[in-house]
Design a protein around this motif. Structure first.
Motif, mmCIF file in Angstrom:
data_model
loop_
_atom_site.group_PDB
_atom_site.id
_atom_site.type_symbol
_atom_site.label_atom_id
_atom_site.label_comp_id
_atom_site.label_asym_id
_atom_site.label_seq_id
_atom_site.Cartn_x
_atom_site.Cartn_y
_atom_site.Cartn_z
ATOM 1 N N LEU A 1 33.818 45.277 44.635
ATOM 2 C CA LEU A 1 34.777 46.201 44.717
ATOM 3 C C LEU A 1 35.971 45.899 45.876
ATOM 4 N N LEU A 2 36.631 45.029 46.646
ATOM 5 C CA LEU A 2 37.304 44.614 47.099
ATOM 6 C C LEU A 2 38.109 43.628 46.267
ATOM 7 N N LEU A 3 37.553 42.323 45.465
ATOM 8 C CA LEU A 3 38.178 41.974 44.952
ATOM 9 C C LEU A 3 39.111 43.239 44.088
ATOM 10 N N GLY A 4 38.820 43.807 43.262
ATOM 11 C CA GLY A 4 38.817 44.950 42.280
ATOM 12 C C GLY A 4 40.256 45.263 42.864
ATOM 13 N N LEU A 5 40.141 46.422 44.087
ATOM 14 C CA LEU A 5 41.110 47.443 45.553
ATOM 15 C C LEU A 5 42.382 46.172 45.364
ATOM 16 N N LEU B 1 43.376 43.358 44.344
ATOM 17 C CA LEU B 1 43.977 43.083 42.444
ATOM 18 C C LEU B 1 45.106 44.655 42.230
ATOM 19 N N LEU B 2 44.607 46.172 42.795
ATOM 20 C CA LEU B 2 45.297 47.211 42.413
ATOM 21 C C LEU B 2 46.367 46.994 43.175
ATOM 22 N N TRP B 3 46.169 46.641 44.912
ATOM 23 C CA TRP B 3 46.474 47.007 45.445
ATOM 24 C C TRP B 3 48.292 45.982 45.622
ATOM 25 N N LEU B 4 47.350 44.926 45.811
ATOM 26 C CA LEU B 4 48.390 44.028 45.821
ATOM 27 C C LEU B 4 49.231 42.366 44.761
ATOM 28 N N THR B 5 48.565 43.309 43.147
ATOM 29 C CA THR B 5 49.013 42.663 41.958
ATOM 30 C C THR B 5 49.567 43.429 41.029
ATOM 31 N N ARG B 6 49.898 42.648 39.693
ATOM 32 C CA ARG B 6 49.991 43.479 38.467
ATOM 33 C C ARG B 6 48.576 43.652 37.656
ATOM 34 N N ARG B 7 47.989 42.770 38.066
ATOM 35 C CA ARG B 7 46.269 42.818 37.154
ATOM 36 C C ARG B 7 46.125 44.298 37.310
ATOM 37 N N GLN B 8 46.407 45.341 36.654
ATOM 38 C CA GLN B 8 45.948 46.598 37.088
ATOM 39 C C GLN B 8 44.365 46.769 35.861
ATOM 40 N N ARG B 9 44.815 46.017 35.353
ATOM 41 C CA ARG B 9 43.080 46.245 34.235
ATOM 42 C C ARG B 9 41.890 45.220 35.234
ATOM 43 N N LEU B 10 42.473 44.393 35.147
ATOM 44 C CA LEU B 10 41.218 43.389 35.825
ATOM 45 C C LEU B 10 40.784 43.761 37.255
ATOM 46 N N GLY B 11 41.697 44.986 38.405
ATOM 47 C CA GLY B 11 41.034 45.316 38.644
ATOM 48 C C GLY B 11 40.174 46.702 38.930
ATOM 49 N N LYS B 12 40.576 47.502 38.359
ATOM 50 C CA LYS B 12 39.964 48.680 37.388
ATOM 51 C C LYS B 12 38.648 47.953 37.477
ATOM 52 N N LEU C 1 36.728 45.422 37.449
ATOM 53 C CA LEU C 1 36.039 45.038 38.228
ATOM 54 C C LEU C 1 35.204 45.818 39.473
ATOM 55 N N ILE C 2 36.280 47.470 39.613
ATOM 56 C CA ILE C 2 36.085 47.814 40.688
ATOM 57 C C ILE C 2 34.875 49.023 39.476
ATOM 58 N N THR C 3 35.042 49.558 38.324
ATOM 59 C CA THR C 3 34.093 49.808 37.720
ATOM 60 C C THR C 3 32.675 49.238 37.223
ATOM 61 N N LEU C 4 32.975 48.147 37.419
ATOM 62 C CA LEU C 4 31.450 46.612 37.283
ATOM 63 C C LEU C 4 31.019 46.987 38.481
ATOM 64 N N GLY C 5 31.482 47.267 40.393
ATOM 65 C CA GLY C 5 30.650 47.011 41.008
ATOM 66 C C GLY C 5 30.421 48.396 41.217
#
Length: 255
Positions: free
Chosen positions: A22-26, A28-39, A41-45
């Motif tokens: 969840l932390l890695l996903g957040l 990625l969502l807030w600090l990078t453009r890798r939105q799909r990967l962030g979502k 990771l959060i979904t998986l968590g």
């Protein structure tokens, strides 16, 4: 090595693993453009957190470990009753019988029961004083004394930091035809027995504190909802399976 094993092992447990995702996903969502990967990771968590918190998943992880050894029903002479430590907190504001964890209280209670069946046996308690002025072995001894067992019929190993240390201490006693019963929580028994065989002795298993129990009647629907209790049971199952793998890799067990 001891602390490294503890830190790495805890990071692989369900809740820390999920929080890491969840932390890695957040991040990625807030600090990078890798939105799909962030979502992703959060979904998986979230999915893993829900799965580990379900009754069927926790039973599937824990019950096969607990059912490998039946409850103690041994006959004949016992020389030693070996009791693995678990933990205690000697908080002066609570009754002394509340110092122990759920697991340690169940283990010492089973040891006292076996002692009543085998008065000739010596109780062997282990557990260190690392985090508390009172060792787990000392707590066990207090409980046994309160049950009427004299300290002269006990052996305490207060310098054992983990199961491997405890088993090595026990191996120094159980030799030359001596017989012993090994008391620990049912989920922990497969690893403890494998380590005992690896140390050169084979005690009789005396599991206690069975946690993954099957209901004999249909359960209400709400009991199937995600629960912190089931997350805890899943954590125990994952922890023991990782522990079994670790002991095999280090050559500390014998199956």
């Amino acid at each position: 090595m001891f602390w490294l094993k503890k830190v790495l092992g805890n990071l692989l447990m369900p809740l820390p693993m999920v929080l890491t995702l969840l932390l890695l996903g957040l991040l990625l969502l807030w600090l990078t453009r890798r939105q799909r990967l962030g979502k992703t990771l959060i979904t998986l968590g979230v999915l893993l957190l829900c799965l580990f918190s379900l009754r069927p998943v926790s039973l599937a992880l824990l019950r096969p470990l607990e059912q490998q050894y039946p409850a103690y029903a041994g006959q004949g002479r016992l020389d030693y009753i070996l009791v693995l430590g678990h933990g205690q907190v000697s908080d002066p504001t609570v009754p002394a019988w509340s110092y122990g964890t759920e697991d340690s209280n169940a283990r010492v209670a089973e040891a006292i029961r076996l002692k009543a069946l085998h008065p000739e046996a010596t109780l062997v308690f282990s557990g260190n004083t690392q985090d508390d002025p009172l060792s787990c072995a000392g707590y066990y001894a207090q409980r046994a004394e309160a049950a009427g067992i004299p300290r002269s019929q006990m052996v305490l190993f207060e310098d054992a930091f983990d199961t491997q240390d405890e088993i090595q201490h026990y191996a120094s006693l159980v030799h030359g035809g001596k017989t012993a019963a090994l008391v620990t929580s049912a989920y922990h028994m497969p690893r403890a027995m494998a380590m005992a065989r690896g140390a050169g002795f084979t005690p009789t298993a005396a599991p206690t504190d069975f946690k993954a129990k099957l209901a004999q009647r249909p359960l209400p629907l709400y009991s199937q909802l995600p629960s912190s209790r089931f997350l805890y049971l899943s954590t125990l199952g994952v922890h023991e399976r990782i522990g079994l793998l670790w002991t095999r890799l280090r050559g500390q067990s014998k199956d």
